[in-house]
Scaffold this motif. Structure first.
Motif, PDB file in Angstrom:
ATOM      1  N   PHE A   1      -5.655  -1.631  -1.914  1.00 11.48           N
ATOM      2  CA  PHE A   1      -6.110  -3.168  -0.924  1.00 11.48           C
ATOM      3  C   PHE A   1      -5.466  -2.986   0.304  1.00 11.48           C
ATOM      4  O   PHE A   1      -4.133  -2.589   0.561  1.00 11.48           O
TER       5      PHE A   1
ATOM      6  N   ARG B   1      -0.126  -0.190  -5.280  1.00  8.46           N
ATOM      7  CA  ARG B   1      -1.469  -0.398  -4.799  1.00  8.46           C
ATOM      8  C   ARG B   1      -1.965  -1.700  -5.425  1.00  8.46           C
ATOM      9  O   ARG B   1      -3.076  -1.962  -5.845  1.00  8.46           O
ATOM     10  N   HIS B   2      -1.168  -2.810  -4.895  1.00  5.33           N
ATOM     11  CA  HIS B   2      -1.339  -4.214  -5.468  1.00  5.33           C
ATOM     12  C   HIS B   2      -1.282  -5.164  -4.488  1.00  5.33           C
ATOM     13  O   HIS B   2      -0.688  -4.939  -3.433  1.00  5.33           O
TER      14      HIS B   2
ATOM     15  N   THR C   1       0.861  -1.339   0.121  1.00  3.11           N
ATOM     16  CA  THR C   1       0.051  -0.005   0.134  1.00  3.11           C
ATOM     17  C   THR C   1       0.730   1.113   0.072  1.00  3.11           C
ATOM     18  O   THR C   1       0.461   2.197   0.723  1.00  3.11           O
TER      19      THR C   1
ATOM     20  N   GLU D   1      -4.230  -5.492  -9.149  1.00  4.67           N
ATOM     21  CA  GLU D   1      -3.965  -4.131  -9.139  1.00  4.67           C
ATOM     22  C   GLU D   1      -5.289  -3.455  -8.549  1.00  4.67           C
ATOM     23  O   GLU D   1      -6.326  -3.798  -9.093  1.00  4.67           O
ATOM     24  N   CYS D   2      -5.334  -2.519  -7.630  1.00  8.41           N
ATOM     25  CA  CYS D   2      -6.373  -1.867  -6.898  1.00  8.41           C
ATOM     26  C   CYS D   2      -6.896  -0.746  -8.060  1.00  8.41           C
ATOM     27  O   CYS D   2      -6.030   0.005  -8.136  1.00  8.41           O
ATOM     28  N   ASP D   3      -8.192  -0.724  -8.468  1.00  9.08           N
ATOM     29  CA  ASP D   3      -8.731   0.464  -9.301  1.00  9.08           C
ATOM     30  C   ASP D   3      -9.570   1.170  -8.415  1.00  9.08           C
ATOM     31  O   ASP D   3      -9.875   2.340  -8.906  1.00  9.08           O
TER      32      ASP D   3
ATOM     33  N   THR E   1     -11.094  -8.991  -0.637  1.00  8.91           N
ATOM     34  CA  THR E   1     -10.121  -8.002  -0.232  1.00  8.91           C
ATOM     35  C   THR E   1     -10.965  -6.554  -0.241  1.00  8.91           C
ATOM     36  O   THR E   1     -11.856  -6.407  -0.681  1.00  8.91           O
TER      37      THR E   1
ATOM     38  N   ARG F   1     -17.818  -7.316  -6.729  1.00 10.81           N
ATOM     39  CA  ARG F   1     -17.780  -6.300  -5.900  1.00 10.81           C
ATOM     40  C   ARG F   1     -19.081  -6.486  -5.001  1.00 10.81           C
ATOM     41  O   ARG F   1     -19.925  -6.562  -5.379  1.00 10.81           O
TER      42      ARG F   1
ATOM     43  N   HIS G   1     -13.718  -6.409  -2.865  1.00  6.71           N
ATOM     44  CA  HIS G   1     -13.501  -6.972  -4.155  1.00  6.71           C
ATOM     45  C   HIS G   1     -13.155  -8.631  -4.037  1.00  6.71           C
ATOM     46  O   HIS G   1     -12.721  -8.969  -2.918  1.00  6.71           O
TER      47      HIS G   1
ATOM     48  N   SER H   1     -11.256  -2.284  -0.249  1.00  4.81           N
ATOM     49  CA  SER H   1     -10.916  -1.313  -1.396  1.00  4.81           C
ATOM     50  C   SER H   1     -11.669  -0.087  -0.774  1.00  4.81           C
ATOM     51  O   SER H   1     -12.445  -0.087   0.297  1.00  4.81           O
TER      52      SER H   1
END
Length: 305
Positions: free
Chosen positions: A231, A204-205, A194, A225-227, A244, A262, A251, A246
């Motif tokens: 995470f 951010r993965h 993070t 990868e977090c959009d 996870t 989601r 997600h 977000s």
């Protein structure tokens, strides 16, 4: 079939993991930043951290009440149970990993590596052999809000404390290592990075590592990868799906990394944990509140093995 608006289905496999008639439950509000949930099946309750308020809270499944479990809590963050059902906690303020014994006393398991103080242990998991794996980013020493402002003595790394007491560093190539969880067969370890909290272009993965027979990690590849935000904490179900946090909700990623769907939550999420009688209830620590939702899957548990 029409699903409630709380769900977004990205892949048909997600429909086999959710229950169309299950609703997102708002269980409690009153925290500054909820984190570190762990379900205690023997007592039918959930423990979780409210880091800035320096307390640990207890949600009782039998009467739906939330009470203070420990305060002060040395700004505890991540929590889990060991093979004997004892509470293992990451403490920001003491910069240590502790165990709560059955009589309520505290044992410090680790606070230094090679003579240097940890930054602020963050999240923790226990494997079936009894070893404890934990991450050590700097969030608890970056300010007085979630710990105490102090100088770092080393980088942000990932560690393993063996059942015999030997402490080893298993990963040193992270910016801010955070949540972590094993695959059901424990052949892989997933770890979130993070670093974007400190650098806009930071990671951010989640990465997935192979766990070798000698308890080292290798082949740390990008998993997802977090959009939406980052995470943070996550858990894995018995089929290997990863649930996870977000900024928009939960997600769900398949073992092949596909985003399956989601669950939308009205607050930014820090962490999740499976619980309930059948480990099919997902508890969600989201900023100021605790939420839960029933799923058509069960979370992994070392105590169940």
């Amino acid at each position: 079939m029409k699903y409630p608006d709380i769900y977004t289905v990205e892949d048909e496999r997600f429909t086999r993991l959710i229950l169309p008639n299950a609703q997102l439950e708002h269980l409690w509000s009153g925290a500054r930043w909820c984190e570190g949930p762990v379900h205690v099946p023997a007592g039918r309750y959930l423990l979780f951290s409210d880091i800035p308020n320096d307390r640990m809270l207890r949600f009782d499944e039998t009467d739906q009440r939330v009470s203070v479990f420990r305060q002060p809590a040395r700004f505890s963050n991540g929590n889990t149970l060991d093979r004997e059902g004892r509470l293992i906690s990451c403490e920001h303020y003491s910069r240590s990993l502790t165990r709560t014994e059955h009589d309520g006393s505290l044992t410090v398991l680790a606070e230094r590596f090679e003579g240097r103080r940890f930054n602020s242990p963050n999240d923790v998991v226990v494997s079936s052999d009894g070893s404890i794996w934990f991450t050590d980013p700097s969030y608890g020493i970056d300010s007085d809000y979630e710990g105490g402002l102090r100088e770092a003595e080393m980088g942000c790394h990932v560690y393993r404390l063996g059942p015999e007491g030997r402490l080893t560093r298993v990963a040193d190539d992270f910016d801010k290592p955070n949540g972590l969880a094993f695959s059901p067969d424990e052949r892989h370890l997933y770890i979130a990075d993070t670093g974007a909290t400190h650098h806009p272009d930071g990671p951010r993965h989640i990465r997935r590592f192979r766990v070798n027979n000698d308890h080292t990690l290798s082949d740390g590849r990008l998993f997802a990868e977090c959009d939406y935000g980052i995470f943070d904490g996550f858990r894995i179900d018995t089929s290997g799906n990863l649930w996870t946090s977000s900024s928009e909700g939960v997600h769900c990623h398949a073992p092949d990394a596909t985003l399956l769907g989601r669950i939308h939550v009205p607050e930014t999420i820090a962490n999740v944990a499976f619980g309930g009688q059948y480990r099919n209830r997902l508890f969600i620590c989201a900023s100021t509140s605790l939420y839960a939702i029933y799923l058509n899957t069960r979370g992994c548990s070392i105590l169940a093995g």
